[in-house]
Design an enzyme around this catalytic site. Sequence first.
Site, PDB file in Angstrom:
ATOM      1  CE1 TYR A   1       9.496  84.430  38.301  1.00 33.90           C
ATOM      2  CE2 TYR A   1      11.750  85.348  37.817  1.00 33.90           C
ATOM      3  CZ  TYR A   1      10.875  84.422  38.350  1.00 33.90           C
ATOM      4  OH  TYR A   1      11.473  83.281  38.802  1.00 33.90           O
ATOM      5  N   PRO A   2       6.819  89.328  34.705  1.00 31.23           N
ATOM      6  CG  PRO A   2       4.368  89.697  35.109  1.00 31.23           C
ATOM      7  CD  PRO A   2       5.541  88.835  35.307  1.00 31.23           C
TER       8      PRO A   2
ATOM      9  CE  LYS B   1      11.529  80.263  40.106  1.00 35.02           C
ATOM     10  NZ  LYS B   1      12.859  80.283  40.789  1.00 35.02           N
TER      11      LYS B   1
ATOM     12  CG  ASP C   1      18.857  81.033  41.155  1.00 37.20           C
ATOM     13  OD1 ASP C   1      18.007  80.904  42.002  1.00 37.20           O
ATOM     14  OD2 ASP C   1      18.550  81.481  40.171  1.00 37.20           O
TER      15      ASP C   1
ATOM     16  NE  ARG D   1      12.622  84.510  47.425  1.00 34.78           N
ATOM     17  CZ  ARG D   1      11.682  85.341  47.115  1.00 34.78           C
ATOM     18  NH1 ARG D   1      11.691  86.317  47.677  1.00 34.78           N
ATOM     19  NH2 ARG D   1      10.989  85.361  46.057  1.00 34.78           N
TER      20      ARG D   1
END
Length: 278
Positions: free
Chosen positions: A147-148, A180, A27, A234
């Site tokens: 995510y931070p 995630k 994505d 990736r």
Amino acid sequence: MAMLGKAVRMSRLVNPKSNKMMAITVDHAISRGIAPMKGLMPIQDTINKILVGKPDALTMTKGIAEHCMWENAGKASILLKCSSYSPVHPTYDIAFGTVDEAIRMGADAVSIGAMTLGDYQAQQFTEIGKFSEECMVKGMPLVGHVYPKGESVPKDKQTAWENIAYCCRGAAELGIDIIKTTYTGDPESMAKVVESCPARVVIQGGDACNTLDDYLNMTKDAMDCGVGGVTMGRFVWDYKDISALVVALRYIIHEGYSVKEAKELLVQLENDKNYDAF
């Protein structure tokens, strides 16, 4: 009945032997630009090679699912990505999909993201709250890519366990079923993250992984410290033999292979191309 639907879909995402989940993500084009994502071109070929390795699920947007999953229907669960950041708004995931679309497309989960500890956390958490309520009503598991990486977090603190734990606990409190996030860098601190969060925590491939050994060691360490699976992208589809690497990772995640055993399997698969034997 809605809760039964969620349990049925979750059972297709989590391997009963390992109690872990293995998803591969494709994505990245909206968030990172397509030109650098050479492993995603052509996308149909990449998806076909991933599925030869038999992951539990694929994370993708609705357009890619419609274009590329007809010949692969039922080979792996679809995690329908319903939001994304972009190069021009890197700390703000914008929603563009719906739960009803996921149901119509046969997806086993809806996936939505957020960049926490920044200027747009409030808007993203509001959106997640709405998705969470609707997913609960309609029996759809909710996956969060959290995510931070907001404006208040220096780059060298984006893997600090306290910040990762904040992401995961916040996501769980919003009703996300599978979270995630980024690996902290070592199993001891990652175990603290897992302990802080009642929902399933899975890791991304890792921006810090530069070599195959880095990648395999991170995966093994994460599984051993209690992480509930992976959603990786990736490094997998940039690898020279995508199918072989998916199989090798699956054997670490679900079969408990050591890194040494996984590397030996990888070499054998690259030579013999007998993916179906595994």
